[in-house]
Design a protein around this motif. Structure first.
Motif, PDB file in Angstrom:
ATOM      1  N   THR A 345       0.897  -1.133   0.030  1.00 20.26           N
ATOM      2  CA  THR A 345       0.299  -0.028  -0.053  1.00 20.26           C
ATOM      3  C   THR A 345       0.827   1.206   0.149  1.00 20.26           C
ATOM      4  OG1 THR A 345      -1.703  -1.128   1.327  1.00 20.26           O
ATOM      5  CG2 THR A 345      -1.767   1.309   1.129  1.00 20.26           C
ATOM      6  N   ILE A 346       0.694   2.231  -1.127  1.00 22.11           N
ATOM      7  CA  ILE A 346       1.230   3.673  -0.914  1.00 22.11           C
ATOM      8  C   ILE A 346       0.225   4.363  -0.778  1.00 22.11           C
ATOM      9  CG2 ILE A 346       2.478   5.118  -2.566  1.00 22.11           C
ATOM     10  CD1 ILE A 346       3.105   2.596  -4.196  1.00 22.11           C
ATOM     11  N   ASP A 347       0.428   5.453   0.550  1.00 22.17           N
ATOM     12  CA  ASP A 347      -0.512   6.334   0.833  1.00 22.17           C
ATOM     13  C   ASP A 347      -0.100   7.510   0.267  1.00 22.17           C
ATOM     14  OD1 ASP A 347      -2.553   7.621   2.207  1.00 22.17           O
ATOM     15  OD2 ASP A 347      -2.307   6.796   3.937  1.00 22.17           O
ATOM     16  N   ARG A 352      -5.083   6.229  -1.663  1.00 24.22           N
ATOM     17  CA  ARG A 352      -4.227   5.189  -1.295  1.00 24.22           C
ATOM     18  C   ARG A 352      -4.164   4.013  -2.674  1.00 24.22           C
ATOM     19  NH1 ARG A 352      -5.549   3.087   4.889  1.00 24.22           N
ATOM     20  NH2 ARG A 352      -4.838   4.846   5.985  1.00 24.22           N
ATOM     21  N   SER A 354      -2.805   0.160  -3.930  1.00 22.83           N
ATOM     22  CA  SER A 354      -2.222  -1.047  -3.494  1.00 22.83           C
ATOM     23  C   SER A 354      -1.905  -1.777  -4.669  1.00 22.83           C
ATOM     24  CB  SER A 354      -3.425  -1.560  -2.456  1.00 22.83           C
ATOM     25  OG  SER A 354      -2.928  -2.689  -2.038  1.00 22.83           O
ATOM     26  N   SER A 363      -5.871   1.834  -7.257  1.00 26.02           N
ATOM     27  CA  SER A 363      -7.082   2.118  -6.641  1.00 26.02           C
ATOM     28  C   SER A 363      -8.154   1.374  -7.376  1.00 26.02           C
ATOM     29  CB  SER A 363      -7.529   3.636  -6.680  1.00 26.02           C
ATOM     30  OG  SER A 363      -8.690   4.187  -6.256  1.00 26.02           O
TER      31      SER A 363
END
Length: 386
Positions: A345-347, A352, A354, A363
């Protein structure tokens, strides 16, 4: 004022041509290539994606770049035509020696260009399309998507129409190419899951505004809702003519429409028109990522209003930088793609993404928006009676 709206995108193109080269004059550079519609009926989509990418790269380069590299963007105009996209893609790979392709606009253009990129082993990052074939990570291991798919958007449309309003008579107005047919396939699945069927399916040809016959077919079918899978100019033409004929079903557009351009084209006829989106409201600065986007946008183009399209371009640029960062500094294409697949996961401050080994779509989020009586987009959780 009407003349200004036609000229402005061309002015942006001329201004932006010079920005990336200035950014990359010193130190090492990584060149990203974009083939997109910078002219023609879909030009605001290409111009918007390019603007968002430039804003992101400018922000990243101003902070020192990534592992000592400055990011440069080379954009070529394909006018939303597959043949031009093929020529541009070969030129970007063979002549400009791009590290990756990014921010392509459209399904038919991506369908034409992707095999060339795949054969050359070039990453194909964040295309502005939700077409299902781009989600096939096994067939296209070089593709990394940001946005939700058209199937997810059409599922949300039908869910809201049926659950919120009890609508049963749904029709589609779509572009007669791989883009429109992708939306059509998703919509058919969504209605069939509910034991329904489309009461009318009408289409128009890409890069035209000849929509009157299609409109008359929709009106004869007594559609309660018309789902639009197309570009902003023909969609706006069709809706304006529908208003004149006192034909006022629920109009719902897929995200590719180019929301800002659609609202401007429609004017007062746009009130109550819905659009599904795949990025947050570009005015919602409660989200950290949107506030960052607005600052970055203002830095490169102070007079340009935030839009869904340029926000998506900005997110694409941020994703590219994150993939480079995750390589740890030993940058090559394979490590870049592998780093994103293993990123989890990249926030991005409220938005976000994933990814996984077999999941190249970051997304799954679909947002519902509605045009108010001032021509502004509002986020809504459900559809309401007209």
């Amino acid at each position: 004022m009407k003349q200004l709206t036609v000229v402005l995108p061309l002015v942006f193109i001329l201004i932006l041509q010079f920005v990336p080269n200035v950014l990359a004059e010193s130190g090492k550079t990584l060149v990203f290539g974009q083939s997109a519609a910078l002219s023609g009926p879909a030009q605001e989509l290409g111009v918007g994606m390019r603007l968002g990418l430039v804003a992101a790269f400018n922000e990243i380069n101003g902070a020192g770049g990534v592992h000592g590299y400055q990011l440069e963007l080379e954009s070529l105009d394909d006018s939303y035509e597959p043949e031009a996209a093929v020529i541009n893609t070969r030129k970007l790979i063979d002549e400009h020696k791009v590290f990756a392709l990014i921010g392509a606009v459209g399904t038919p253009t991506s369908m034409a260009a992707l095999p060339i990129a795949t054969e050359a082993g070039i990453p194909y990052i964040a295309p502005f399309t939700g077409a299902e074939f781009l989600r096939n990570a096994e067939l296209y291991p070089n593709v990394v998507n940001v946005r939700a798919s058209y199937f997810q958007e059409t599922e949300e449309m039908v869910a809201r129409l049926s659950e919120d309003l009890g609508v049963e008579l749904i029709s589609i107005f779509y572009q007669d190419d791989s883009f429109g047919r992708s939306g059509l396939a998703g919509l058919r699945q969504a209605v069939e899951r509910r034991g329904m069927s489309l009461v009318e399916e009408v289409y128009y040809r890409r890069n035209t505004e000849a929509v009157k016959i299609a409109l008359l077919d929709l009106r004869r079918a007594h559609a309660e809702a018309v789902i639009i899978v197309g570009a902003y100019k023909p969609a706006a033409t069709m809706i304006r003519w529908a208003r004149r004929l006192n034909f006022n079903p629920y109009f719902i557009n897929i995200s590719f429409i180019g929301s800002t351009a659609l609202a401007r084209e429609l004017g007062s006829d746009g009130t109550g028109v819905y659009v599904t989106q795949v990025v947050p409201l570009p005015q919602d600065t409660h989200l950290q990522i949107v506030a960052q986007y607005q600052r970055a946008l203002h830095e490169v183009s102070p007079d340009n209003e935030p839009s869904f399209v340029s926000l998506e371009g900005y997110l694409a640029g941020r994703l590219a930088a994150e993939g480079l960062r995750l390589t740890g500094g030993n940058i090559n294409r394979d490590r870049f793609l592998e780093a994103l697949k293993q990123a989890g996961t990249i926030d991005f401050g409220g938005f976000r993404l994933s990814y996984g080994v077999d999941d190249n779509q970051g997304s799954d989020q679909v947002y519902l928006t509605r045009i108010d009586d001032r021509g502004h987009f509002r986020s809504v959780s459900r559809m309401t009676p007209q």
